[in-house]
Design an enzyme around this catalytic site. Structure first.
Site, PDB file in Angstrom:
ATOM      1  N   ASP A 119      -0.866  -6.212  -0.044  1.00 42.89           N
ATOM      2  CA  ASP A 119      -1.228  -5.541   1.195  1.00 42.89           C
ATOM      3  C   ASP A 119      -2.738  -5.366   1.309  1.00 42.89           C
ATOM      4  O   ASP A 119      -3.408  -4.999   0.330  1.00 42.89           O
ATOM      5  CB  ASP A 119      -0.589  -4.148   1.250  1.00 42.89           C
TER       6      ASP A 119
ATOM      7  N   LYS B   5      -1.030  -9.538   2.978  1.00 44.88           N
ATOM      8  CA  LYS B   5      -0.307  -9.077   4.163  1.00 44.88           C
ATOM      9  C   LYS B   5      -1.191  -8.116   4.928  1.00 44.88           C
ATOM     10  O   LYS B   5      -1.862  -7.272   4.318  1.00 44.88           O
ATOM     11  CB  LYS B   5       1.006  -8.383   3.783  1.00 44.88           C
TER      12      LYS B   5
ATOM     13  N   GLU C 265       9.291  -4.192  10.819  1.00 45.27           N
ATOM     14  CA  GLU C 265       9.654  -2.890  10.248  1.00 45.27           C
ATOM     15  C   GLU C 265       9.995  -1.875  11.323  1.00 45.27           C
ATOM     16  O   GLU C 265       9.273  -1.726  12.312  1.00 45.27           O
ATOM     17  CB  GLU C 265       8.520  -2.334   9.379  1.00 45.27           C
TER      18      GLU C 265
ATOM     19  N   GLU D  70      -1.297  -5.615   8.605  1.00 44.27           N
ATOM     20  CA  GLU D  70      -0.578  -5.033   9.723  1.00 44.27           C
ATOM     21  C   GLU D  70      -1.264  -5.369  11.043  1.00 44.27           C
ATOM     22  O   GLU D  70      -2.470  -5.584  11.085  1.00 44.27           O
ATOM     23  CB  GLU D  70      -0.487  -3.514   9.564  1.00 44.27           C
TER      24      GLU D  70
ATOM     25  N   ASP E 201       0.833  -1.206   0.000  1.00 44.22           N
ATOM     26  CA  ASP E 201       0.000   0.000   0.000  1.00 44.22           C
ATOM     27  C   ASP E 201       0.868   1.256   0.000  1.00 44.22           C
ATOM     28  O   ASP E 201       0.354   2.365  -0.092  1.00 44.22           O
ATOM     29  CB  ASP E 201      -0.996  -0.004   1.167  1.00 44.22           C
TER      30      ASP E 201
END
Length: 274
Positions: A89, A119, A188, A121, A50
């Site tokens: 994402d 993916k 990250e 978050e 993204d």
């Protein structure tokens, strides 16, 4: 696994085995068919991130990116690849409301793009969602630490893992989503000692993918435009492996000068009557 001849596209399960087999995972982002076709021979997975909101559209963050935008660019990346696993994402607002929302969004991504995984978050608080998706056939890559979709609550793009409580929470995040079935986890913007501890932890069986984390991770990923020197504000953790910004500028300048001077197009660039 770079430049290895294979009969099929890599799958999430192939990456999941990398940790036990001691193979480093190579990854970069891509949003277009032509760049993805270059990466395909060298990357184990290509992330349609993204980050395209910032890289392609000049947005200030990833928050405005829509599911439709992700699907469109993932379709392009799939057309340009035949070997690498393509991971897409899940954008902000497409999975947080409920497990059911996450499944419907993820199913749409996989069905409309042909990509091999998504993916998302978030750490321990999303472990139940990760389990819900994987139990229903959706391969999930986790992402903890500096999570750009949480930029407003984090107070900006801040390094994570400083302090005992922050370290404990990150370790719990990694352990929880690994146990929930994530086939890999992106770490990250995490201070190196904490990222190293997560990567080495026997409780985190999923391979770890570093970006601004530690060399101890099982693989590494960067935004392609950052590592090629195209971005004017690359993060500290980026090593520039090219200087394409200056090369492109030189090429555009030369083109403009030749057009103004009338030297382009020359005879060899035009079609002549027979």
């Amino acid at each position: 696994m770079s430049q290895v001849v294979q009969s099929r596209r890599l799958r999430a399960i192939d990456l999941a085995r990398s940790k036990a087999e001691g193979r480093k995972i190579i990854a970069l982002t891509a949003y277009h068919a032509h760049t993805a076709s270059i990466l395909d021979a060298y990357c184990d997975f290509i992330l349609v991130g993204d980050s395209l909101g910032m890289v392609m559209h000049g947005m200030e963050s990833t928050l405005p990116v829509t599911l439709e935008m992700m699907i469109l660019q993932a379709q392009a990346v799939m057309r340009g690849t035949s070997r690498a696993l393509v991971v897409v994402d899940m954008p902000f607002g497409s999975y947080e409301a409920s497990r059911e929302q996450a499944f419907l969004s993820a199913a749409r991504v996989l069905k409309e793009t042909g990509a091999g995984a998504i993916k998302m978050e978030g750490g321990a608080r999303f472990a139940d969602t990760v389990a819900f998706l994987t139990q229903r056939g959706v391969p999930v890559m986790g992402h903890i630490g500096l999570t750009p979709q949480s930029v407003n609550t984090m107070g900006g793009f801040r390094v994570q893992g400083r302090g005992a409580e922050a370290e404990r929470q990150l370790m719990e995040d990694a352990r929880a989503i690994s146990e929930a079935g994530a086939f890999a986890i992106v770490l990250e913007g995490i201070v190196e000692p904490v990222a190293r501890a997560i990567a080495r932890s026997p409780d985190v069986t999923a391979p770890t993918i570093g970006i601004g984390a530690t060399a101890e991770c099982d693989g590494q990923i960067l935004v392609l435009e950052d590592m090629l020197g195209l971005s004017d504000r690359a993060p500290k953790f980026v090593k520039s492996f090219g200087s394409l910004r200056s090369q492109i500028e030189d090429s555009v300048r030369a083109y403009a000068e030749e057009v103004r001077a009338g030297t382009f197009p020359a005879t060899e660039h035009t079609y002549q009557a027979r």
